[in-house]
Scaffold this active site. Structure first.
Site, PDB file in Angstrom:
ATOM      1  N   GLU A  33       0.829  -1.219   0.000  1.00 34.47           N
ATOM      2  CA  GLU A  33       0.000   0.000   0.000  1.00 34.47           C
ATOM      3  C   GLU A  33       0.855   1.256   0.000  1.00 34.47           C
ATOM      4  O   GLU A  33       1.851   1.341   0.712  1.00 34.47           O
ATOM      5  CB  GLU A  33      -0.892  -0.029   1.245  1.00 34.47           C
ATOM      6  CG  GLU A  33      -2.241   0.603   1.029  1.00 34.47           C
ATOM      7  CD  GLU A  33      -3.091  -0.182   0.032  1.00 34.47           C
ATOM      8  OE1 GLU A  33      -3.070   0.146  -1.167  1.00 34.47           O
ATOM      9  OE2 GLU A  33      -3.761  -1.131   0.457  1.00 34.47           O
ATOM     10  N   ILE A  35       2.740   2.312  -2.294  1.00 31.74           N
ATOM     11  CA  ILE A  35       4.080   2.200  -2.885  1.00 31.74           C
ATOM     12  C   ILE A  35       4.040   2.092  -4.405  1.00 31.74           C
ATOM     13  O   ILE A  35       5.082   2.015  -5.031  1.00 31.74           O
ATOM     14  CB  ILE A  35       4.919   1.047  -2.258  1.00 31.74           C
ATOM     15  CG1 ILE A  35       4.207  -0.298  -2.373  1.00 31.74           C
ATOM     16  CG2 ILE A  35       5.294   1.369  -0.831  1.00 31.74           C
ATOM     17  CD1 ILE A  35       5.086  -1.468  -1.940  1.00 31.74           C
ATOM     18  N   GLY A 124     -13.129   3.607  -1.019  1.00 33.51           N
ATOM     19  CA  GLY A 124     -11.750   3.200  -1.300  1.00 33.51           C
ATOM     20  C   GLY A 124     -11.673   1.905  -2.093  1.00 33.51           C
ATOM     21  O   GLY A 124     -10.658   1.225  -2.086  1.00 33.51           O
ATOM     22  N   LEU A 125     -12.760   1.549  -2.790  1.00 29.23           N
ATOM     23  CA  LEU A 125     -12.729   0.344  -3.619  1.00 29.23           C
ATOM     24  C   LEU A 125     -12.626   0.722  -5.100  1.00 29.23           C
ATOM     25  O   LEU A 125     -12.927  -0.060  -5.984  1.00 29.23           O
ATOM     26  CB  LEU A 125     -13.969  -0.527  -3.360  1.00 29.23           C
ATOM     27  CG  LEU A 125     -14.144  -0.982  -1.908  1.00 29.23           C
ATOM     28  CD1 LEU A 125     -15.439  -1.777  -1.744  1.00 29.23           C
ATOM     29  CD2 LEU A 125     -12.959  -1.815  -1.432  1.00 29.23           C
ATOM     30  N   SER A 128     -14.000   5.304  -8.870  1.00 25.38           N
ATOM     31  CA  SER A 128     -13.628   6.257  -9.926  1.00 25.38           C
ATOM     32  C   SER A 128     -12.740   5.605 -10.986  1.00 25.38           C
ATOM     33  O   SER A 128     -12.970   5.783 -12.184  1.00 25.38           O
ATOM     34  CB  SER A 128     -12.983   7.511  -9.348  1.00 25.38           C
ATOM     35  OG  SER A 128     -12.006   7.178  -8.418  1.00 25.38           O
ATOM     36  N   GLU A 161      -6.979  10.699 -14.444  1.00 25.41           N
ATOM     37  CA  GLU A 161      -7.125  10.980 -13.005  1.00 25.41           C
ATOM     38  C   GLU A 161      -6.069  12.016 -12.558  1.00 25.41           C
ATOM     39  O   GLU A 161      -6.369  12.932 -11.805  1.00 25.41           O
ATOM     40  CB  GLU A 161      -6.976   9.667 -12.219  1.00 25.41           C
ATOM     41  CG  GLU A 161      -7.041   9.816 -10.731  1.00 25.41           C
ATOM     42  CD  GLU A 161      -8.378   9.395 -10.124  1.00 25.41           C
ATOM     43  OE1 GLU A 161      -9.098   8.594 -10.742  1.00 25.41           O
ATOM     44  OE2 GLU A 161      -8.675   9.887  -9.025  1.00 25.41           O
ATOM     45  N   ASP A 173      -4.718   1.005  -9.223  1.00 23.23           N
ATOM     46  CA  ASP A 173      -6.170   0.785  -9.318  1.00 23.23           C
ATOM     47  C   ASP A 173      -6.590   0.497 -10.753  1.00 23.23           C
ATOM     48  O   ASP A 173      -7.307  -0.477 -11.025  1.00 23.23           O
ATOM     49  CB  ASP A 173      -6.940   2.015  -8.811  1.00 23.23           C
ATOM     50  CG  ASP A 173      -6.570   2.367  -7.387  1.00 23.23           C
ATOM     51  OD1 ASP A 173      -5.951   1.525  -6.717  1.00 23.23           O
ATOM     52  OD2 ASP A 173      -6.894   3.489  -6.956  1.00 23.23           O
TER      53      ASP A 173
HETATM   54  C1  GLA Z   1      -5.123   4.932  -4.163  1.00 22.04           C
HETATM   55  C2  GLA Z   1      -4.362   5.245  -5.456  1.00 22.04           C
HETATM   56  C3  GLA Z   1      -3.414   4.113  -5.818  1.00 22.04           C
HETATM   57  C4  GLA Z   1      -2.534   3.722  -4.644  1.00 22.04           C
HETATM   58  C5  GLA Z   1      -3.365   3.521  -3.377  1.00 22.04           C
HETATM   59  C6  GLA Z   1      -2.517   3.296  -2.162  1.00 22.04           C
HETATM   60  O1  GLA Z   1      -5.987   3.860  -4.360  1.00 22.04           O
HETATM   61  O2  GLA Z   1      -5.253   5.484  -6.511  1.00 22.04           O
HETATM   62  O3  GLA Z   1      -2.635   4.500  -6.942  1.00 22.04           O
HETATM   63  O4  GLA Z   1      -1.518   4.661  -4.444  1.00 22.04           O
HETATM   64  O5  GLA Z   1      -4.212   4.632  -3.127  1.00 22.04           O
HETATM   65  O6  GLA Z   1      -1.812   2.126  -2.271  1.00 22.04           O
END
Ligand code: GLA
Length: 387
Positions: A33, A35, A124-125, A128, A161, A173
Site C-alpha cells: 500500500e 508504494i 476506497g474500492l 472512480s 485521473e 487501481d
Molecule cells: C489509491 C491510489 C493508488 C494507490 C493507493 C494506495 O488507491 O489510486 O494508486 O496509491 O491509493 O496504495
C-alpha cells in the site's frame, strides 16, 4: 445487477435501447500500500462487483451521461474542448478519459451512456478508476476496433485521473481493474509494469471487506501530501545513492541510510515504503505456498506500518482492524486502498464469517458511534464487454 432493468432505464432516458453493455470491476489491494508511486510491488485483485455501462452510438458529436446512482445528467460535445467542470461531478471521470484519448489521436464519437455501479462510493474500492477504465474500453471497443492494448487504456485512465481530475494517483487501481482475472491476484512491479498472476486459494478462509463507513474526507489532499513527502525522501536518498525510486532500496540498504534523514516524518514515509515492498514479495510467496497464517501476519504488519509510519489509517480503520483481529477466526486484517477511512480487508474462517461480522459490527459501533458494512466478495474478471 438487474441488467434488464438497466435497459428499461436507458430506454426511458434516451428514447431507445442501448446497443452494447460493458462491466468494469472495483478492486482491493491485498498488500503493497502506498508504494505504487514509489516504484514498488503491489498485489491487488479485481472484485466481482463494479460499474456497468450501457451505450448507444449517436449520429452527432454529442456525448450524454446519465447514471442510476446520481440524479445529475451531463451533456458534452466533442466539437468543444473537454474541460473539467466541478458541476459535472462524477462525469469528469469519463470526460477526462475521453479528453486523454482524443489527445492521443484515438477516435471518439457521439454516444448516449448510462452508468450504474454497485461499488459503494468513497469507500476506497476504486469506483472512480472503475469508471475511467470502463470509458476507455467502451471507446476502444466501439470506435477503435479493439486496437488499443489494455495496458495503454490503463495508462490513459491513470493520466485522466492525474491531469484532468487532479489526483496524483499511482497506476495500481486502473491496472487491477483493466488486467484483473477471476480468482487471481496480480503481482505488479510498478516501476517496470511487469506482472504475474497468483491464484488466491484461501483454503477454508475467505476475504471479508469491512467498510468503516467513514467518508474519506480530504483524502485527495492528504494523498498528494504523502506523495510529495516521498519525493522529499527520495531527494535525501539520492544524495548518496543513485536510485530512481525509494522502493529500489532493500530494507538492509535503507537501514544504513537512516542517519541521512533529519526529519523523522520523512524518514518514516521512506521506511514504510521500503519495508512494505519487501513484505509484498513475502506475501506473494506465502500465498503460493499455502502459508496463510504467515500471509495474515504480513497483512497485520502492513497495517501497523501504515498506521505508525505512513499515518494514513485514522481511528475508524484502526478500530475495525483491531476488532477484526480480536476474533480467533481472523488470521489477518489491514486497511486497503488510500486509507483515511474507507475499507479494510480481513481473512476469516469461512464458516465463522457471520459470527465474525456480527461481533465486529457490535464492537466497532460501540467505539465509533455508527455501524460498519461488510461485503463478502469473489475475485472477479477485469473490465470487459458483457453483451
Ligand atoms: C489509491 C491510489 C493508488 C494507490 C493507493 C494506495 O488507491 O489510486 O494508486 O496509491 O491509493 O496504495
Amino acid at each position: 445487477m438487474d441488467i434488464k432493468k438497466l435497459h428499461e432505464t436507458f430506454t426511458e432516458i434516451y428514447g431507445e435501447d442501448s446497443e452494447a453493455t460493458f462491466f468494469s470491476p472495483g478492486r482491493i489491494n491485498l498488500i503493497g500500500e502506498h508504494i505504487d508511486y514509489n516504484g514498488g510491488y503491489v498485489f491487488p485483485c479485481a472484485l466481482d462487483f463494479g460499474t456497468y455501462g450501457l451505450v448507444k452510438v449517436r449520429n452527432d458529436n454529442k456525448i450524454n451521461f446519465a447514471s442510476t446512482n446520481f440524479d445529475l445528467r451531463v451533456k458534452s460535445d466533442l466539437d468543444k474542448p473537454m474541460k473539467n467542470d466541478v458541476i459535472d461531478d462524477w462525469a469528469n471521470y469519463p470526460k477526462g478519459v475521453i479528453k486523454i484519448m482524443l489527445d492521443k489521436g484515438y477516435k471518439v464519437k457521439g454516444m448516449d451512456i448510462l452508468i450504474s455501479g454497485n461499488i459503494p462510493n468513497g469507500a476506497g474500492l476504486s469506483s472512480s478508476a472503475s469508471l475511467e477504465v470502463l470509458t476507455g474500453v467502451i471507446i476502444n471497443n466501439l470506435f477503435n476496433d479493439n486496437s488499443i492494448g489494455m495496458i495503454d487504456i490503463v495508462k490513459m485512465s491513470q493520466k485522466a485521473e492525474n491531469d484532468f481530475v487532479g489526483v496524483n494517483c499511482g497506476i495500481m487501481d486502473q491496472f487491477a481493474i483493466g488486467m484483473g482475472k477471476k480468482a487471481k491476484a496480480i503481482l505488479l512491479n510498478c516501476q517496470t509494469l511487469e506482472y504475474s498472476y497468483a491464484a488466491v486459494n484461501l483454503l477454508n478462509y475467505e476475504i471479508v471487506i469491512m467498510n468503516t463507513n467513514k467518508r474519506r474526507a480530504l483524502a485527495e489532499s492528504k494523498y498528494n501530501e504523502r506523495r510529495s513527502e516521498c519525493e522529499k525522501a527520495l531527494e535525501v536518498i539520492k544524495k548518496v545513492k543513485d536510485v530512481k525510486d525509494i522502493c529500489q532500496l532493500k530494507p538492509e540498504e535503507f537501514d544504513k541510510l537512516e542517519y541521512l534523514f533529519t526529519d523523522e516524518k520523512i524518514k518514516n514515509r521512506a521506511k514504510h515504503s521500503v519495508y512494505e515492498n519487501a513484505r509484498v514479495i513475502k506475501a506473494f510467496n506465502c500465498l503460493n505456498n499455502g502459508d496463510l497464517i504467515e500471509f495474515g501476519r504480513l497483512l497485520v504488519e502492513s497495517h501497523n506500518s501504515l498506521k505508525n509510519l505512513y499515518e494514513v489509517t485514522g481511528k475508524e480503520l484502526d478500530a475495525i482492524v483491531e476488532e477484526a483481529l480480536f476474533s480467533d477466526s481472523c488470521i489477518g486484517a489491514r486497511m486497503t486502498g488510500a486509507g483515511f477511512g474507507g475499507c479494510a480487508i480481513a481473512i476469516v474462517e469461512k464458516d465463522k464469517v457471520n459470527l465474525f461480522t456480527s461481533r465486529v459490527k457490535r464492537e466497532y459501533t460501540k467505539r465509533i458511534g455508527y455501524e460498519p458494512t461488510f461485503y463478502s466478495t469473489g475475485i472477479g474478471e477485469g473490465v470487459h464487454r458483457v453483451e
